[in-house]
Design a protein around this motif. Structure first.
Motif, PDB file in Angstrom:
ATOM      1  N   ASP A 144       1.200  -1.278  -0.001  1.00 12.32           N
ATOM      2  CA  ASP A 144      -0.324  -0.247  -0.023  1.00 12.32           C
ATOM      3  C   ASP A 144       1.328   1.220  -0.046  1.00 12.32           C
ATOM      4  O   ASP A 144       1.599   1.776   0.959  1.00 12.32           O
ATOM      5  N   ASN A 145       1.508   1.921  -1.153  1.00 12.21           N
ATOM      6  CA  ASN A 145       1.881   2.699  -1.132  1.00 12.21           C
ATOM      7  C   ASN A 145       3.050   2.517  -1.476  1.00 12.21           C
ATOM      8  O   ASN A 145       4.264   3.391  -0.654  1.00 12.21           O
ATOM      9  N   HIS A 146       3.492   1.504  -1.415  1.00 20.69           N
ATOM     10  CA  HIS A 146       5.387   0.388  -1.635  1.00 20.69           C
ATOM     11  C   HIS A 146       5.481   0.707   0.123  1.00 20.69           C
ATOM     12  O   HIS A 146       6.987   0.527  -0.065  1.00 20.69           O
ATOM     13  N   THR A 147       3.920   0.060   0.900  1.00 17.07           N
ATOM     14  CA  THR A 147       4.605  -0.140   2.160  1.00 17.07           C
ATOM     15  C   THR A 147       4.012  -1.491   2.098  1.00 17.07           C
ATOM     16  O   THR A 147       3.651  -1.575   2.214  1.00 17.07           O
ATOM     17  N   ILE A 148       5.677  -2.306   2.408  1.00 14.76           N
ATOM     18  CA  ILE A 148       4.757  -3.851   2.879  1.00 14.76           C
ATOM     19  C   ILE A 148       4.476  -4.125   3.955  1.00 14.76           C
ATOM     20  O   ILE A 148       5.494  -3.762   5.442  1.00 14.76           O
ATOM     21  N   PHE A 149       3.781  -4.880   3.939  1.00 16.90           N
ATOM     22  CA  PHE A 149       3.026  -5.537   5.763  1.00 16.90           C
ATOM     23  C   PHE A 149       3.356  -6.560   5.820  1.00 16.90           C
ATOM     24  O   PHE A 149       3.759  -6.550   7.259  1.00 16.90           O
ATOM     25  N   TYR A 150       3.211  -7.800   5.309  1.00 15.35           N
ATOM     26  CA  TYR A 150       2.721  -8.887   5.564  1.00 15.35           C
ATOM     27  C   TYR A 150       3.301  -9.890   4.229  1.00 15.35           C
ATOM     28  O   TYR A 150       2.248  -9.242   3.464  1.00 15.35           O
ATOM     29  N   PRO A 151       3.229 -11.089   4.936  1.00 15.28           N
ATOM     30  CA  PRO A 151       3.429 -12.025   3.111  1.00 15.28           C
ATOM     31  C   PRO A 151       2.012 -12.938   3.129  1.00 15.28           C
ATOM     32  O   PRO A 151       1.155 -12.614   4.534  1.00 15.28           O
ATOM     33  N   LEU A 152       1.762 -12.673   1.859  1.00 18.30           N
ATOM     34  CA  LEU A 152       0.337 -13.677   1.491  1.00 18.30           C
ATOM     35  C   LEU A 152       0.932 -14.877   2.060  1.00 18.30           C
ATOM     36  O   LEU A 152       0.165 -15.413   2.628  1.00 18.30           O
ATOM     37  N   THR A 153       1.679 -15.406   2.239  1.00 16.16           N
ATOM     38  CA  THR A 153       1.959 -17.082   2.900  1.00 16.16           C
ATOM     39  C   THR A 153       3.451 -17.045   3.029  1.00 16.16           C
ATOM     40  O   THR A 153       4.097 -16.656   2.619  1.00 16.16           O
ATOM     41  N   TYR A 154       3.102 -17.802   4.216  1.00 18.18           N
ATOM     42  CA  TYR A 154       4.306 -18.812   4.434  1.00 18.18           C
ATOM     43  C   TYR A 154       4.693 -19.914   3.963  1.00 18.18           C
ATOM     44  O   TYR A 154       3.837 -20.272   3.876  1.00 18.18           O
ATOM     45  N   ILE A 155       6.125 -20.397   4.057  1.00 21.37           N
ATOM     46  CA  ILE A 155       6.490 -21.522   3.802  1.00 21.37           C
ATOM     47  C   ILE A 155       7.081 -22.224   4.873  1.00 21.37           C
ATOM     48  O   ILE A 155       8.425 -21.720   5.326  1.00 21.37           O
ATOM     49  N   LEU A 156       6.264 -23.323   5.705  1.00 20.17           N
ATOM     50  CA  LEU A 156       6.798 -23.479   6.994  1.00 20.17           C
ATOM     51  C   LEU A 156       8.175 -24.936   6.599  1.00 20.17           C
ATOM     52  O   LEU A 156       7.670 -25.321   5.441  1.00 20.17           O
ATOM     53  N   THR A 157       9.075 -24.928   7.210  1.00 20.99           N
ATOM     54  CA  THR A 157      10.422 -25.573   6.565  1.00 20.99           C
ATOM     55  C   THR A 157      10.548 -26.836   6.791  1.00 20.99           C
ATOM     56  O   THR A 157      11.265 -27.462   6.884  1.00 20.99           O
ATOM     57  N   GLY A 158      10.078 -27.064   7.862  1.00 20.61           N
ATOM     58  CA  GLY A 158      10.241 -28.212   9.196  1.00 20.61           C
ATOM     59  C   GLY A 158      11.166 -27.587   9.985  1.00 20.61           C
ATOM     60  O   GLY A 158      11.499 -26.719  10.267  1.00 20.61           O
ATOM     61  N   ILE A 159      11.955 -29.214  10.329  1.00 13.63           N
ATOM     62  CA  ILE A 159      13.017 -28.577  10.966  1.00 13.63           C
ATOM     63  C   ILE A 159      14.280 -28.254  10.730  1.00 13.63           C
ATOM     64  O   ILE A 159      14.387 -29.276  10.005  1.00 13.63           O
ATOM     65  N   PRO A 160      14.746 -27.470  10.620  1.00 15.64           N
ATOM     66  CA  PRO A 160      16.057 -27.181  10.125  1.00 15.64           C
ATOM     67  C   PRO A 160      16.690 -27.630  10.292  1.00 15.64           C
ATOM     68  O   PRO A 160      17.532 -28.595  11.311  1.00 15.64           O
ATOM     69  N   SER A 161      17.581 -28.433   9.760  1.00 13.79           N
ATOM     70  CA  SER A 161      19.165 -28.879   9.223  1.00 13.79           C
ATOM     71  C   SER A 161      18.798 -30.925   9.681  1.00 13.79           C
ATOM     72  O   SER A 161      19.569 -31.207   9.359  1.00 13.79           O
ATOM     73  N   THR A 162      17.605 -30.839   9.115  1.00  8.13           N
ATOM     74  CA  THR A 162      16.845 -32.455   9.509  1.00  8.13           C
ATOM     75  C   THR A 162      16.450 -32.803   8.093  1.00  8.13           C
ATOM     76  O   THR A 162      15.661 -33.533   8.046  1.00  8.13           O
TER      77      THR A 162
END
Length: 321
Positions: A5-23
């Motif tokens: 909105d007027n080039h201001t970023i608020f929040y992502p439409l979606t997240y990507i859950l990556t699971g448990i990092p390094s595993t």
């Protein structure tokens, strides 16, 4: 992708859950115990709720509180585990921002509610052992209903500001969420503005709400133990200690991983991410799985009802055959 909105970023439409990092390579094997624990949670808590609600002799304060605990355990695990398994099995980690906030809301509401129910359970045992003659007068069905309503109201009022604070933050970093469910601090760390208020609200919630509940529970059981050791009969002391020991096991299973996980997330910057994730999974998976086992095995009345139901089912099947 993020709305602007007027080039201001608020929040992502979606997240990507990556699971448990390094595993990532071990996700399938990690999912097996998670799936088994969820299965035990379902087959443990669902019959427990059914038995308590349908058996008239279990319509007593202690058992009604146990049914509340089982309901909250089902909500907590069902809110999280199916999505975890989707991430581990199908890499289906995409979740909308609104769905992520909703999941976060129910996880934390369930957690706060479980803490309040454990406090109610401690109060129930305190009255039963320290003031048994007034037990039926103090803890009526009406009072238990009011306790249930108070648990829901308190949980909502405490968690809603947390959701509001997260919603007001601006997110301009990656939408990759290094977790297998939407946990408060995991989301907050992706914000690009100051997160001090949100982080400290979470800490205050852990200390003032969960910490206070734990202190009141400890005081209750301290008074209970003092009263138990004053009982004249050895059998009475053993019976009271047996009942309290099962309750204390449930509370230790709930509070120990919860406190450790909460502190580790906020102060344990040197702890690897996968350790933090595994700790965060402990209080989502273990208490809902173990609570019905503890109460089903150690509470004679519930165990009798379970055995009677199995006998009835076997008798009916033998008659039909």
């Amino acid at each position: 992708m993020m709305p602007t909105d007027n080039h201001t970023i608020f929040y992502p439409l979606t997240y990507i859950l990556t699971g448990i990092p390094s595993t990532e390579e071990s996700h399938f094997w990690i999912s097996i115990p998670f799936c088994l624990m969820y299965f035990v949670t379902l087959i443990g808590n669902s019959p427990l709720i059914f038995i308590i609600l349908t058996e008239r002799r279990l319509h007593e304060p202690m058992y009604l509180i146990v049914s509340m605990l089982a309901t909250v355990d089902l909500l907590l695990s069902t809110t999280t585990v199916p999505k975890m398994l989707a991430v581990f099995w199908f890499r289906a980690g995409e979740i909308s921002f609104v769905a992520c906030l909703t999941q976060m809301f129910f996880i934390h509401v369930s957690f706060i509610a479980e803490s309040a129910i454990l406090l109610a359970m401690a109060f129930d045992r305190y009255i039963a052992i320290c003031d048994p003659l007034r037990y039926a007068i103090i803890l009526t069905k009406s009072v238990i209903g009011k306790i249930g309503l108070a648990v829901i109201t308190r949980s909502f009022c405490i968690i809603f500001p947390l959701i509001f604070l997260v919603k007001q933050q601006k997110f301009c970093r990656t939408n990759l969420l290094p977790h297998n469910y939407c946990e408060h601090m995991a989301i907050t760390r992706l914000a690009c503005d100051d997160i001090t208020v949100s982080a400290w609200y979470g800490i205050a919630m852990a200390i003032l709400v969960i910490g206070l509940d734990a202190v009141l529970i400890a005081v209750s059981y301290g008074l209970i133990l003092r009263a138990v050791f004053r009982l004249p009969s050895k059998d009475s002391r053993l019976k009271a200690l047996r009942t309290c020991s099962s309750h204390l096991c449930v509370m230790l299973m709930f509070y120990t991983p919860a406190f450790f996980s909460s502190l580790a997330h906020r102060f344990g910057h040197i702890i690897p991410g996968y350790i933090l994730n595994l700790l965060a999974n402990l209080y989502v998976l273990f208490p809902p799985m173990l609570n019905p086992i503890v109460y089903g095995v150690t509470t004679k009345e519930i165990l009798k009802c379970v055995i009677n139901i199995f006998h009835r089912c076997i008798s009916r099947s033998s008659l039909l055959s």
